[in-house]
Design a protein around this motif. Structure first.
Motif, PDB file in Angstrom:
ATOM      1  N   SER A 168       8.699   5.874   3.826  1.00  0.00           N
ATOM      2  CA  SER A 168       9.374   5.792   2.716  1.00  0.00           C
ATOM      3  C   SER A 168       8.550   6.957   2.166  1.00  0.00           C
ATOM      4  CB  SER A 168       9.236   4.322   1.936  1.00  0.00           C
ATOM      5  OG  SER A 168       9.949   4.334   0.714  1.00  0.00           O
ATOM      6  N   ASN A 169       9.542   7.693   1.372  1.00  0.00           N
ATOM      7  CA  ASN A 169       9.300   8.524   0.534  1.00  0.00           C
ATOM      8  C   ASN A 169       9.034   8.177  -1.313  1.00  0.00           C
ATOM      9  OD1 ASN A 169       8.809  10.879  -1.228  1.00  0.00           O
ATOM     10  ND2 ASN A 169      10.616  12.016  -0.685  1.00  0.00           N
ATOM     11  N   GLU A 207      -8.723  -8.995   5.300  1.00  0.00           N
ATOM     12  CA  GLU A 207      -9.286  -9.920   4.424  1.00  0.00           C
ATOM     13  C   GLU A 207      -8.197 -11.138   3.993  1.00  0.00           C
ATOM     14  OE1 GLU A 207     -10.623 -10.241  -0.254  1.00  0.00           O
ATOM     15  OE2 GLU A 207     -10.356  -8.344   0.791  1.00  0.00           O
ATOM     16  N   MET A 208      -7.057 -11.000   3.742  1.00  0.00           N
ATOM     17  CA  MET A 208      -6.114 -11.839   3.354  1.00  0.00           C
ATOM     18  C   MET A 208      -4.868 -12.051   4.348  1.00  0.00           C
ATOM     19  SD  MET A 208      -5.789 -10.944  -0.627  1.00  0.00           S
ATOM     20  CE  MET A 208      -5.672  -9.114  -0.651  1.00  0.00           C
ATOM     21  N   PRO A 209      -5.381 -12.684   5.676  1.00  0.00           N
ATOM     22  CA  PRO A 209      -4.251 -13.016   6.674  1.00  0.00           C
ATOM     23  C   PRO A 209      -2.950 -13.929   6.039  1.00  0.00           C
ATOM     24  CG  PRO A 209      -6.229 -14.344   7.098  1.00  0.00           C
ATOM     25  CD  PRO A 209      -6.533 -13.277   5.915  1.00  0.00           C
ATOM     26  N   GLN A 210      -3.005 -14.559   4.929  1.00  0.00           N
ATOM     27  CA  GLN A 210      -2.072 -15.239   4.498  1.00  0.00           C
ATOM     28  C   GLN A 210      -0.906 -14.353   3.825  1.00  0.00           C
ATOM     29  OE1 GLN A 210      -5.034 -15.069   3.220  1.00  0.00           O
ATOM     30  NE2 GLN A 210      -4.801 -15.029   1.091  1.00  0.00           N
ATOM     31  N   ARG A 211      -1.273 -13.394   3.533  1.00  0.00           N
ATOM     32  CA  ARG A 211      -0.387 -12.524   2.633  1.00  0.00           C
ATOM     33  C   ARG A 211      -0.023 -11.387   3.777  1.00  0.00           C
ATOM     34  NH1 ARG A 211      -0.303 -12.352  -3.177  1.00  0.00           N
ATOM     35  NH2 ARG A 211      -2.096 -13.500  -4.004  1.00  0.00           N
ATOM     36  N   GLN A 212       1.459 -11.116   3.534  1.00  0.00           N
ATOM     37  CA  GLN A 212       1.945 -10.110   4.211  1.00  0.00           C
ATOM     38  C   GLN A 212       1.810  -8.596   3.451  1.00  0.00           C
ATOM     39  OE1 GLN A 212       4.012  -9.398   6.881  1.00  0.00           O
ATOM     40  NE2 GLN A 212       4.177  -7.219   6.477  1.00  0.00           N
ATOM     41  N   ILE A 213       1.347  -7.591   4.103  1.00  0.00           N
ATOM     42  CA  ILE A 213       1.265  -6.525   3.704  1.00  0.00           C
ATOM     43  C   ILE A 213       2.014  -5.327   3.948  1.00  0.00           C
ATOM     44  CG2 ILE A 213      -1.019  -4.661   3.139  1.00  0.00           C
ATOM     45  CD1 ILE A 213      -1.634  -7.525   2.296  1.00  0.00           C
ATOM     46  N   ASP A 214       2.717  -4.676   3.195  1.00  0.00           N
ATOM     47  CA  ASP A 214       3.626  -3.532   3.696  1.00  0.00           C
ATOM     48  C   ASP A 214       2.902  -2.267   3.375  1.00  0.00           C
ATOM     49  OD1 ASP A 214       5.645  -5.467   4.384  1.00  0.00           O
ATOM     50  OD2 ASP A 214       6.947  -4.729   2.562  1.00  0.00           O
ATOM     51  N   MET A 215       3.010  -1.378   4.311  1.00  0.00           N
ATOM     52  CA  MET A 215       2.390   0.010   4.150  1.00  0.00           C
ATOM     53  C   MET A 215       3.273   1.012   4.146  1.00  0.00           C
ATOM     54  SD  MET A 215      -1.007  -1.116   6.278  1.00  0.00           S
ATOM     55  CE  MET A 215      -1.712   0.304   6.247  1.00  0.00           C
ATOM     56  N   VAL A 216       3.483   1.876   3.425  1.00  0.00           N
ATOM     57  CA  VAL A 216       4.621   3.169   3.567  1.00  0.00           C
ATOM     58  C   VAL A 216       3.615   4.437   3.240  1.00  0.00           C
ATOM     59  CG1 VAL A 216       6.327   1.412   2.682  1.00  0.00           C
ATOM     60  CG2 VAL A 216       4.997   3.015   1.012  1.00  0.00           C
ATOM     61  N   ASP A 217       4.424   5.454   3.867  1.00  0.00           N
ATOM     62  CA  ASP A 217       4.000   6.789   3.791  1.00  0.00           C
ATOM     63  C   ASP A 217       5.075   7.812   4.111  1.00  0.00           C
ATOM     64  OD1 ASP A 217       2.466   9.304   3.847  1.00  0.00           O
ATOM     65  OD2 ASP A 217       0.827   8.159   3.649  1.00  0.00           O
ATOM     66  N   VAL A 218       5.075   8.924   3.520  1.00  0.00           N
ATOM     67  CA  VAL A 218       6.131   9.924   3.959  1.00  0.00           C
ATOM     68  C   VAL A 218       5.601  10.681   5.221  1.00  0.00           C
ATOM     69  CG1 VAL A 218       5.302  11.980   2.677  1.00  0.00           C
ATOM     70  CG2 VAL A 218       7.677  11.677   2.972  1.00  0.00           C
ATOM     71  N   ASN A 219       4.303  10.521   5.540  1.00  0.00           N
ATOM     72  CA  ASN A 219       4.193  11.246   6.704  1.00  0.00           C
ATOM     73  C   ASN A 219       3.999  10.402   7.953  1.00  0.00           C
ATOM     74  OD1 ASN A 219       1.952  12.390   8.596  1.00  0.00           O
ATOM     75  ND2 ASN A 219       0.703  13.009   6.908  1.00  0.00           N
ATOM     76  N   ASP A 258       0.981  -1.297   0.069  1.00  0.00           N
ATOM     77  CA  ASP A 258       0.111   0.048   0.101  1.00  0.00           C
ATOM     78  C   ASP A 258       0.970   1.277   0.016  1.00  0.00           C
ATOM     79  OD1 ASP A 258      -1.737   2.153   0.384  1.00  0.00           O
ATOM     80  OD2 ASP A 258      -2.457   1.038   2.314  1.00  0.00           O
ATOM     81  N   LEU A 259       1.056   1.745  -1.098  1.00  0.00           N
ATOM     82  CA  LEU A 259       1.817   2.943  -1.501  1.00  0.00           C
ATOM     83  C   LEU A 259       1.394   4.463  -1.159  1.00  0.00           C
ATOM     84  CD1 LEU A 259       4.909   3.960  -2.496  1.00  0.00           C
ATOM     85  CD2 LEU A 259       3.770   3.803  -4.654  1.00  0.00           C
ATOM     86  N   GLY A 260       1.732   4.990   0.022  1.00  0.00           N
ATOM     87  CA  GLY A 260       0.978   6.235   0.554  1.00  0.00           C
ATOM     88  C   GLY A 260      -0.251   5.893   1.175  1.00  0.00           C
ATOM     89  N   CYS A 261       0.243   5.187   2.394  1.00  0.00           N
ATOM     90  CA  CYS A 261      -1.178   4.320   2.942  1.00  0.00           C
ATOM     91  C   CYS A 261      -1.988   5.113   3.774  1.00  0.00           C
ATOM     92  CB  CYS A 261      -0.494   3.555   3.682  1.00  0.00           C
ATOM     93  SG  CYS A 261       0.661   3.772   5.232  1.00  0.00           S
TER      94      CYS A 261
END
Length: 205
Positions: free
Chosen positions: A119-120, A83-95, A68-71
């Motif tokens: 992450s910018n 919804e998908m506990p079997q997947r790893q979700i990365d979430m990044v934001d500059v804020n 999720d880019l700019g979460c």
């Protein structure tokens, strides 16, 4: 005119805090959110994000994590993680404020498969993903939005997909051209009230 430091894509928005708590249904599940001044769409999940989440499908994605880019405070990444506990979700934001809220919201919804870090754009992103989803910060400028789209290619697994929501009046047709030039494909998956859902896939050359 609002100071630049107050914008939601700043690292440290200079705001007077006004924390709010509310719930919202996304992809058939109700999530609890905390939000505050200094983040995008603080009072409710914005319409573009709702359309993106309603349209996105993971059925044909390869195995692997999602980004999720700019979460912001986390509606996209957290709803997918729930919804998908079997997947790893990365979430990044500059804020930094947004990331703090996203971490709090992960805890509020008992989500353990989401990793939230600063992450910018892709500055601190090192993994490759089955899908990257973004509702890009148009007010950050065209260069930022273009980087979010074109640099996605280096961070996708083979068969991975980039999903983007943009309003037509805020440059969706131009974004689709950039995605087409980058990936060799850019599908307009859905249109709703001026919002375009765009998808590109990383295919074998």
């Amino acid at each position: 005119m609002e100071k630049m430091a107050n914008y939601y894509y700043s690292e440290q928005p200079d705001v007077e805090h006004n924390k709010q708590y509310w719930s919202f249904e996304l992809r058939g599940q109700t999530l609890q959110f905390a939000s505050d001044n200094g983040v995008f769409s603080k009072r409710t999940v914005d319409y573009g994000t709702r359309v993106l989440l309603a349209t996105f499908t993971a059925q044909v994605l390869p195995a692997g994590p999602l980004l999720d880019l700019g979460c912001g405070y986390g509606p996209i990444g957290l709803s997918l993680a729930k919804e998908m506990p079997q997947r790893q979700i990365d979430m990044v934001d500059v804020n930094e404020l947004a990331m703090s809220l996203a971490r709090e919201n992960a805890q509020r919804n008992q989500i353990e498969n989401a990793t939230i870090f600063q992450s910018n754009v892709y500055e601190h992103v090192t993994a490759q993903y089955a899908a990257i989803l973004t509702n890009p910060p148009v007010r950050a400028g065209k260069a930022v939005v273009t980087a979010m789209l074109t640099e996605a290619k280096a961070h996708l697994l083979p068969g991975g997909e980039l999903w983007v929501v943009l309003q037509k009046k805020q440059g969706a047709p131009s974004a689709q051209k950039n995605m087409q030039a980058t990936f060799g494909n850019a599908e307009l998956v859905h249109k709703d009230k001026g919002y375009y859902i765009l998808r590109s896939q990383l295919r074998e050359q």
